[in-house]
Design a protein around this motif. Structure first.
Motif, PDB file in Angstrom:
ATOM      1  N   PHE A 106      -7.396  64.253   9.763  1.00 25.59           N
ATOM      2  CA  PHE A 106      -7.786  65.461  10.491  1.00 25.59           C
ATOM      3  C   PHE A 106      -6.825  65.675  11.649  1.00 25.59           C
ATOM      4  CE2 PHE A 106     -11.320  67.725  13.003  1.00 25.59           C
ATOM      5  CZ  PHE A 106     -11.229  68.880  12.244  1.00 25.59           C
ATOM      6  N   ASN A 107      -5.872  66.565  11.446  1.00 28.13           N
ATOM      7  CA  ASN A 107      -4.830  66.786  12.448  1.00 28.13           C
ATOM      8  C   ASN A 107      -5.371  67.299  13.777  1.00 28.13           C
ATOM      9  OD1 ASN A 107      -2.176  66.110  11.474  1.00 28.13           O
ATOM     10  ND2 ASN A 107      -1.469  67.983  12.465  1.00 28.13           N
ATOM     11  N   GLU A 108      -6.488  67.987  13.721  1.00 28.48           N
ATOM     12  CA  GLU A 108      -7.087  68.543  14.933  1.00 28.48           C
ATOM     13  C   GLU A 108      -7.371  67.461  15.961  1.00 28.48           C
ATOM     14  OE1 GLU A 108      -8.643  71.685  17.327  1.00 28.48           O
ATOM     15  OE2 GLU A 108      -7.389  71.669  15.526  1.00 28.48           O
ATOM     16  N   ASP A 109      -7.652  66.242  15.490  1.00 27.40           N
ATOM     17  CA  ASP A 109      -7.980  65.154  16.417  1.00 27.40           C
ATOM     18  C   ASP A 109      -6.793  64.793  17.309  1.00 27.40           C
ATOM     19  OD1 ASP A 109     -10.611  64.864  15.703  1.00 27.40           O
ATOM     20  OD2 ASP A 109     -10.194  63.432  14.116  1.00 27.40           O
ATOM     21  N   LEU A 110      -5.599  64.766  16.747  1.00 29.63           N
ATOM     22  CA  LEU A 110      -4.422  64.457  17.564  1.00 29.63           C
ATOM     23  C   LEU A 110      -4.155  65.571  18.565  1.00 29.63           C
ATOM     24  CD1 LEU A 110      -4.032  62.540  14.996  1.00 29.63           C
ATOM     25  CD2 LEU A 110      -1.654  62.485  15.731  1.00 29.63           C
ATOM     26  N   LYS A 111      -4.454  66.785  18.168  1.00 28.04           N
ATOM     27  CA  LYS A 111      -4.285  67.927  19.064  1.00 28.04           C
ATOM     28  C   LYS A 111      -5.253  67.818  20.243  1.00 28.04           C
ATOM     29  CE  LYS A 111      -4.653  72.979  19.181  1.00 28.04           C
ATOM     30  NZ  LYS A 111      -5.026  74.197  18.401  1.00 28.04           N
ATOM     31  N   ILE A 112      -6.510  67.498  19.959  1.00 29.00           N
ATOM     32  CA  ILE A 112      -7.510  67.361  21.023  1.00 29.00           C
ATOM     33  C   ILE A 112      -7.135  66.224  21.959  1.00 29.00           C
ATOM     34  CG2 ILE A 112      -9.927  66.746  21.496  1.00 29.00           C
ATOM     35  CD1 ILE A 112     -10.664  68.244  18.891  1.00 29.00           C
ATOM     36  N   ALA A 113      -6.692  65.106  21.397  1.00 30.38           N
ATOM     37  CA  ALA A 113      -6.292  63.962  22.223  1.00 30.38           C
ATOM     38  C   ALA A 113      -5.135  64.329  23.150  1.00 30.38           C
ATOM     39  CB  ALA A 113      -5.913  62.780  21.343  1.00 30.38           C
ATOM     40  N   SER A 114      -4.157  65.044  22.626  1.00 23.77           N
ATOM     41  CA  SER A 114      -2.989  65.399  23.441  1.00 23.77           C
ATOM     42  C   SER A 114      -3.351  66.383  24.549  1.00 23.77           C
ATOM     43  CB  SER A 114      -1.882  65.989  22.560  1.00 23.77           C
ATOM     44  OG  SER A 114      -2.286  67.217  21.978  1.00 23.77           O
ATOM     45  N   GLU A 115      -4.334  67.235  24.294  1.00 23.65           N
ATOM     46  CA  GLU A 115      -4.752  68.222  25.298  1.00 23.65           C
ATOM     47  C   GLU A 115      -5.538  67.592  26.445  1.00 23.65           C
ATOM     48  OE1 GLU A 115      -6.940  71.042  23.007  1.00 23.65           O
ATOM     49  OE2 GLU A 115      -5.154  72.148  22.356  1.00 23.65           O
ATOM     50  N   HIS A 116      -6.070  66.375  26.220  1.00 21.30           N
ATOM     51  CA  HIS A 116      -6.925  65.738  27.231  1.00 21.30           C
ATOM     52  C   HIS A 116      -6.424  64.352  27.616  1.00 21.30           C
ATOM     53  CE1 HIS A 116     -10.081  68.838  26.862  1.00 21.30           C
ATOM     54  NE2 HIS A 116      -9.795  68.839  25.579  1.00 21.30           N
ATOM     55  N   PHE A 117      -5.129  64.097  27.393  1.00 23.28           N
ATOM     56  CA  PHE A 117      -4.625  62.737  27.585  1.00 23.28           C
ATOM     57  C   PHE A 117      -4.836  62.227  29.008  1.00 23.28           C
ATOM     58  CE2 PHE A 117      -1.032  65.173  29.082  1.00 23.28           C
ATOM     59  CZ  PHE A 117      -0.483  64.396  30.083  1.00 23.28           C
ATOM     60  N   GLU A 118      -4.879  63.140  29.990  1.00 26.16           N
ATOM     61  CA  GLU A 118      -5.041  62.696  31.375  1.00 26.16           C
ATOM     62  C   GLU A 118      -6.439  62.129  31.637  1.00 26.16           C
ATOM     63  OE1 GLU A 118      -6.706  66.746  31.128  1.00 26.16           O
ATOM     64  OE2 GLU A 118      -4.826  65.848  30.434  1.00 26.16           O
ATOM     65  N   LYS A 119      -7.395  62.425  30.756  1.00 31.91           N
ATOM     66  CA  LYS A 119      -8.762  61.901  30.905  1.00 31.91           C
ATOM     67  C   LYS A 119      -8.948  60.572  30.177  1.00 31.91           C
ATOM     68  CE  LYS A 119     -10.705  66.595  30.843  1.00 31.91           C
ATOM     69  NZ  LYS A 119     -11.620  67.509  30.086  1.00 31.91           N
ATOM     70  N   LEU A 120      -7.955  60.177  29.390  1.00 28.98           N
ATOM     71  CA  LEU A 120      -8.098  59.006  28.534  1.00 28.98           C
ATOM     72  C   LEU A 120      -7.460  57.787  29.186  1.00 28.98           C
ATOM     73  CD1 LEU A 120      -7.138  60.825  25.204  1.00 28.98           C
ATOM     74  CD2 LEU A 120      -9.435  60.479  26.160  1.00 28.98           C
ATOM     75  N   ARG A 121      -8.030  56.627  28.902  1.00 26.07           N
ATOM     76  CA  ARG A 121      -7.499  55.409  29.530  1.00 26.07           C
ATOM     77  C   ARG A 121      -6.969  54.458  28.456  1.00 26.07           C
ATOM     78  NH1 ARG A 121     -10.837  51.062  29.001  1.00 26.07           N
ATOM     79  NH2 ARG A 121     -12.926  51.481  28.180  1.00 26.07           N
ATOM     80  N   ILE A 122      -6.023  53.662  28.858  1.00 24.60           N
ATOM     81  CA  ILE A 122      -5.470  52.667  27.951  1.00 24.60           C
ATOM     82  C   ILE A 122      -6.264  51.372  28.110  1.00 24.60           C
ATOM     83  CG2 ILE A 122      -3.714  51.841  29.577  1.00 24.60           C
ATOM     84  CD1 ILE A 122      -1.823  51.729  27.088  1.00 24.60           C
ATOM     85  N   ALA A 123      -6.585  50.735  27.009  1.00 21.27           N
ATOM     86  CA  ALA A 123      -7.488  49.578  27.030  1.00 21.27           C
ATOM     87  C   ALA A 123      -6.743  48.245  26.997  1.00 21.27           C
ATOM     88  CB  ALA A 123      -8.466  49.666  25.854  1.00 21.27           C
ATOM     89  N   PHE A 124      -5.428  48.278  27.107  1.00 18.25           N
ATOM     90  CA  PHE A 124      -4.677  47.018  27.103  1.00 18.25           C
ATOM     91  C   PHE A 124      -3.549  47.098  28.128  1.00 18.25           C
ATOM     92  CE2 PHE A 124      -2.638  49.769  24.012  1.00 18.25           C
ATOM     93  CZ  PHE A 124      -1.276  49.563  24.194  1.00 18.25           C
ATOM     94  N   ASP A 125      -3.071  45.957  28.533  1.00 17.15           N
ATOM     95  CA  ASP A 125      -1.968  45.877  29.489  1.00 17.15           C
ATOM     96  C   ASP A 125      -0.664  46.133  28.736  1.00 17.15           C
ATOM     97  OD1 ASP A 125      -0.063  45.312  31.372  1.00 17.15           O
ATOM     98  OD2 ASP A 125      -0.605  43.205  31.635  1.00 17.15           O
ATOM     99  N   ASN A 126      -0.139  47.330  28.894  1.00 21.77           N
ATOM    100  CA  ASN A 126       1.081  47.684  28.140  1.00 21.77           C
ATOM    101  C   ASN A 126       2.343  47.400  28.946  1.00 21.77           C
ATOM    102  OD1 ASN A 126       0.575  49.770  29.945  1.00 21.77           O
ATOM    103  ND2 ASN A 126       1.400  51.364  28.593  1.00 21.77           N
ATOM    104  N   ASP A 127       2.425  46.209  29.458  1.00 22.27           N
ATOM    105  CA  ASP A 127       3.597  45.745  30.211  1.00 22.27           C
ATOM    106  C   ASP A 127       4.861  45.972  29.366  1.00 22.27           C
ATOM    107  OD1 ASP A 127       5.624  44.273  31.461  1.00 22.27           O
ATOM    108  OD2 ASP A 127       4.243  42.724  32.143  1.00 22.27           O
ATOM    109  N   PRO A 128       5.812  46.753  29.878  1.00 16.53           N
ATOM    110  CA  PRO A 128       7.014  47.074  29.088  1.00 16.53           C
ATOM    111  C   PRO A 128       7.905  45.872  28.784  1.00 16.53           C
ATOM    112  CG  PRO A 128       7.239  47.870  31.352  1.00 16.53           C
ATOM    113  CD  PRO A 128       5.817  47.422  31.192  1.00 16.53           C
ATOM    114  N   LYS A 129       7.620  44.718  29.393  1.00 21.24           N
ATOM    115  CA  LYS A 129       8.406  43.515  29.079  1.00 21.24           C
ATOM    116  C   LYS A 129       8.136  43.043  27.655  1.00 21.24           C
ATOM    117  CE  LYS A 129       6.830  40.931  32.336  1.00 21.24           C
ATOM    118  NZ  LYS A 129       6.562  39.781  33.237  1.00 21.24           N
ATOM    119  N   TYR A 130       7.004  43.479  27.092  1.00 22.53           N
ATOM    120  CA  TYR A 130       6.589  42.996  25.775  1.00 22.53           C
ATOM    121  C   TYR A 130       6.499  44.139  24.778  1.00 22.53           C
ATOM    122  CZ  TYR A 130       5.148  39.152  28.820  1.00 22.53           C
ATOM    123  OH  TYR A 130       5.134  38.154  29.745  1.00 22.53           O
ATOM    124  N   LYS A 131       6.436  43.765  23.509  1.00 15.11           N
ATOM    125  CA  LYS A 131       6.176  44.721  22.443  1.00 15.11           C
ATOM    126  C   LYS A 131       4.712  44.558  22.022  1.00 15.11           C
ATOM    127  CE  LYS A 131      10.300  46.407  22.268  1.00 15.11           C
ATOM    128  NZ  LYS A 131      10.555  47.799  22.696  1.00 15.11           N
TER     129      LYS A 131
END
Length: 428
Positions: A208-233
């Motif tokens: 359902f492509n609409e889901d990616l569209k909705i996510a992109s429109e509200h990305f500022e309200k969404l939080r990341i659930a892991f430590d995405n330290d750029p030192k790692y992949k």
């Protein structure tokens, strides 16, 4: 236009996996000659994680009916927390009134809250309305019968016996069987031979492509659930865990451990994140996947968060990853509806499945990622290590997904299949 009444206890904004087929199909039913109405349980009686953005994907003209349920606060004292059991009486009462006032051509049960499906036989007898049951998972299953008690779901003794009693009632007069796997239909027909004369269709979920569209429109309200330290992949999985997922996770981490021993400089740059792995209340889930890492002595590279996150946060976390991991089951019947948002995120994918499963076949058919055979994984360790090495060295390429091939897996064609099956089941 034909009318279908859809029974789905969980519904947006509740973020439950078993309502996703309905949610993604609602925009397309009318195009296929069917007007849909949904009967779900009121928010205040559900115990799901809520994501209010999910409601944005529901067409405004869809009629939604809400029923009550007994409060879990009280029923849990008697060991009954299931939303299906808590809402059963209210479904019966409300839909009885609805069916007396309005004409529907079909009732469609699309849920894994299976006990409500026994009402199909009741409404068939009382109102002569045909009904279909959507088997997104097996209902009655003896999968855990030979498993140690600690690997069985909570309240297994009760649910096993209840399912064994209710399933034959529900399928006795069913007009059609829909399932995400042919194995589910084959098992039902083996148990109940009369179902061999009943129409059946294997229809997986759609992308359902609409889901990616909705996510992109509200990305500022969404939080990341892991430590995405750029030192790692960061290799990320968002979805349920459990003992049945330990084999595929064990294969991944065993290959990683071997790589760590042979090339520490490369493999030490990788971090694994398993997010939203338990359906237990917040803070009460068991880390069934992290325990695999501990046994292999690689726990320092692995993070598991059992608490579930919202649907669109799931998509956001996938988009923030360097690569995606999808663990599967050793049984071919297992299908993972979550593969579609993974594919649509266009990230490198490593999946470990039974290669005969529909999920594995979809990924391979669309060239959307690397699939490892869970039942021959010992022969493919180098394939896993090659994926991980390429991830660190940044030589890994985004999936070159065949979008033309993927077209048949989108939500609209899948809804068209559903409606064609509806027509067969009501004889048109």
């Amino acid at each position: 236009m034909n009318k279908v009444l859809i029974i789905s206890p969980y519904f947006p904004p509740a973020n439950a996996a078993d309502m996703q087929r309905v949610r993604m199909s609602l925009p397309f039913y009318k195009d296929c000659g069917w007007e849909a109405e949904v009967v779900c349980v009121k928010e205040k009686y559900t115990d799901a994680v809520f994501d209010h953005l999910l409601s944005e994907s529901i067409p405004k003209d869809i009629k939604i009916h809400y029923v009550n349920a007994f409060s879990k606060k009280w029923t849990s004292k008697f060991g009954l927390g299931s939303i299906a059991l808590r809402s059963l009486f209210f479904y019966k009462t409300f839909v009885n009134k609805l069916l007396k006032k309005q004409k529907y051509d079909l009732i469609f049960f699309s849920t894994t809250q299976f006990p409500v499906c026994i009402l199909g036989a009741y409404w068939k007898k009382k109102f002569n309305i045909p009904y279909i049951i959507d088997f997104q998972d097996p209902w009655f299953s003896d999968y855990y019968e030979d498993k140690p008690k600690f690997k069985r779901p909570k309240k297994y003794w009760f649910s096993y016996r209840l399912d064994k009693y209710l399933e034959p009632i529900a399928v006795k007069n069913v007009a059609g069987l829909m399932a995400v796997s042919q194995n589910y239909i084959d098992d039902l027909r083996y148990r109940y031979p009369h179902l061999n004369k009943i129409p059946a269709a294997v229809i997986t979920f759609g992308g359902f492509n609409e889901d990616l569209k909705i996510a992109s429109e509200h990305f500022e309200k969404l939080r990341i659930a892991f430590d995405n330290d750029p030192k790692y992949k960061h290799l990320v999985y968002v979805g349920r865990g459990g003992y049945d997922m330990q084999k595929s996770v064990g294969i991944l981490l065993s290959a990683f451990k071997q790589g760590l021993e042979e090339n520490f400089e490369i493999f030490s740059q990788i971090r694994f994140h398993f997010i939203g792995t338990s359906y237990a209340p917040l803070g009460q889930g068991d880390k069934t996947l992290f325990s695999v890492a501990e046994k292999l002595a690689v726990g320092g590279y692995v993070h598991e968060q059992t608490d579930r996150i919202s649907f669109y946060e799931s998509i956001y976390n996938l988009q923030c990853a360097d690569a995606l991991f999808i663990p599967g089951h050793e049984q071919a019947a297992y299908t993972a509806s979550k593969i579609y948002p993974y594919i649509l995120c266009e990230k490198p994918i490593l999946a470990i499945f039974n290669v005969e499963s529909s999920a594995a076949k979809t990924i391979m058919a669309c060239n959307a990622g690397v699939v490892i055979d869970i039942n021959s994984a010992g022969e493919e360790i180098l394939k896993i290590q090659s994926f991980l090495t390429s991830l660190v060295s940044e030589n890994i390429q985004p999936a070159e997904t065949d979008w033309e091939q993927f077209e048949e897996f989108r939500a609209k064609p899948r809804t068209t299949q559903q409606c064609s099956f509806f027509n067969i089941c009501i004889g048109i």
